[in-house]
Scaffold this motif. Structure first.
Motif, mmCIF file in Angstrom:
data_model
loop_
_atom_site.group_PDB
_atom_site.id
_atom_site.type_symbol
_atom_site.label_atom_id
_atom_site.label_comp_id
_atom_site.label_asym_id
_atom_site.label_seq_id
_atom_site.Cartn_x
_atom_site.Cartn_y
_atom_site.Cartn_z
ATOM 1 N N LYS A 46 0.848 -1.192 0.000
ATOM 2 C CA LYS A 46 0.000 0.000 0.000
ATOM 3 C C LYS A 46 0.886 1.245 0.000
ATOM 4 O O LYS A 46 2.056 1.207 0.411
ATOM 5 C CB LYS A 46 -0.902 0.022 1.229
ATOM 6 N N THR A 47 0.299 2.379 -0.431
ATOM 7 C CA THR A 47 1.015 3.656 -0.401
ATOM 8 C C THR A 47 0.048 4.767 -0.010
ATOM 9 O O THR A 47 -1.177 4.663 -0.232
ATOM 10 C CB THR A 47 1.640 3.984 -1.769
ATOM 11 N N THR A 48 0.583 5.835 0.556
ATOM 12 C CA THR A 48 -0.239 6.980 0.949
ATOM 13 C C THR A 48 -0.608 7.861 -0.237
ATOM 14 O O THR A 48 -1.442 8.746 -0.098
ATOM 15 C CB THR A 48 0.525 7.827 1.991
ATOM 16 N N ASN A 49 0.003 7.626 -1.392
ATOM 17 C CA ASN A 49 -0.268 8.441 -2.587
ATOM 18 C C ASN A 49 -0.411 7.513 -3.801
ATOM 19 O O ASN A 49 0.480 7.451 -4.663
ATOM 20 C CB ASN A 49 0.856 9.449 -2.800
ATOM 21 N N LYS A 97 7.016 13.261 1.584
ATOM 22 C CA LYS A 97 6.346 12.716 2.765
ATOM 23 C C LYS A 97 5.595 11.419 2.454
ATOM 24 O O LYS A 97 4.877 10.905 3.336
ATOM 25 C CB LYS A 97 5.381 13.747 3.341
ATOM 26 N N ASP A 98 5.741 10.918 1.236
ATOM 27 C CA ASP A 98 5.041 9.691 0.869
ATOM 28 C C ASP A 98 5.599 8.499 1.645
ATOM 29 O O ASP A 98 6.785 8.439 1.973
ATOM 30 C CB ASP A 98 5.161 9.434 -0.636
ATOM 31 N N LYS A 99 4.703 7.534 1.902
ATOM 32 C CA LYS A 99 5.089 6.329 2.642
ATOM 33 C C LYS A 99 4.505 5.098 1.930
ATOM 34 O O LYS A 99 3.521 5.173 1.197
ATOM 35 C CB LYS A 99 4.551 6.372 4.081
ATOM 36 N N LYS A 108 6.862 -0.560 7.341
ATOM 37 C CA LYS A 108 6.718 0.756 6.729
ATOM 38 C C LYS A 108 8.011 1.156 6.010
ATOM 39 O O LYS A 108 9.112 0.947 6.530
ATOM 40 C CB LYS A 108 6.364 1.813 7.781
#
Length: 231
Positions: A43-46, A84-86, A120
């Motif tokens: 998964k990714t935040t973006n 800031k992507d994770k 993470k």
């Protein structure tokens, strides 16, 4: 390296050499050191910015799986190349013989107590390599031209020196030749005198003994005369 017991993940940081209007990719390696089939999900935040292939799958026992993460072409440079992507990698033990088609969303539900492990990952942008400085290139070109000119001057000077030396050597050779001529003539004089004496004796009809005596006397006189002239 991840401390997760189910999968080992390398690297823990996604590094993208950032360039405007260009897709950039990096890879993850998921290693399964157990004897179980392990299901994973990335998964990714973006999600609109990145493409992950495969984003779900099965890692077979004692094997690895490579995951390619591609960042879409960006139109703007982020301030100070900060990101800031994770990313989040979830893994869980699957049933023996499981395939990617057997993976469901419920398998990664931590509330169900299915033993899901998570890792993470952070994202880092790396500045692109800088092109060489035009000033440095110009300096190198000037240095090359200067070396060529210097080498050319040295070659010309060396040629001139050699030419001058040859010119000086010619008069010296002529002088040696002129000095050698009288010495050659002087060394030939005794032989010429001996031949004249022998010819004169034959002409007068002297015997062999008399001829030898006359030749000996003539030779002695010539030798004595040569040494007197030499001294």
């Amino acid at each position: 390296m991840s401390t997760a017991q189910i999968l080992t993940i390398e690297p823990l940081e996604l590094r993208f050499p950032f360039e405007l209007k260009k897709q950039i990719s990096c890879s993850l390696q998921l290693s399964n050191r157990s004897d179980n089939h392990v299901a994973f999900k990335v998964k990714t935040t973006n999600p609109k910015k990145y493409c992950v292939r495969p984003n779900i799958g099965i890692v077979l026992p004692r094997s690895t799986c490579d995951v390619i993460v591609t960042m879409q072409a960006q139109k703007e440079m982020p301030p100070n190349l900060q990101c800031k992507d994770k990313f989040l990698v979830q893994s869980v033990v699957a049933t023996p013989g499981a395939t990617p088609k057997d993976i469901t969303g419920e398998m990664f539900n931590k509330e169900a107590g299915s033993g899901v492990e998570e890792c993470k990952l952070k994202v880092t942008y790396v500045p692109p390599p800088q092109p060489p400085s035009p000033v440095a290139e110009e300096s190198e070109a000037d240095l090359l031209t200067e070396n060529c000119n210097t080498n050319g001057s040295e070659v010309t000077r060396s040629f001139n020196d050699t030419h001058d030396s040859s010119s000086e050597a010619r008069p010296l050779t002529s002088n040696l030749t002129e000095e050698k001529a009288p010495a050659v003539q002087q060394s030939d004089a005794p032989r010429q005198q001996l031949e004249l004496t022998k010819h004169d004796a034959n002409k007068r009809g002297f015997g062999s003994a008399s001829i030898m005596f006359i030749i000996g006397v003539a030779l002695l006189s010539v030798v004595v005369g040569y040494f007197l002239k030499s001294s």
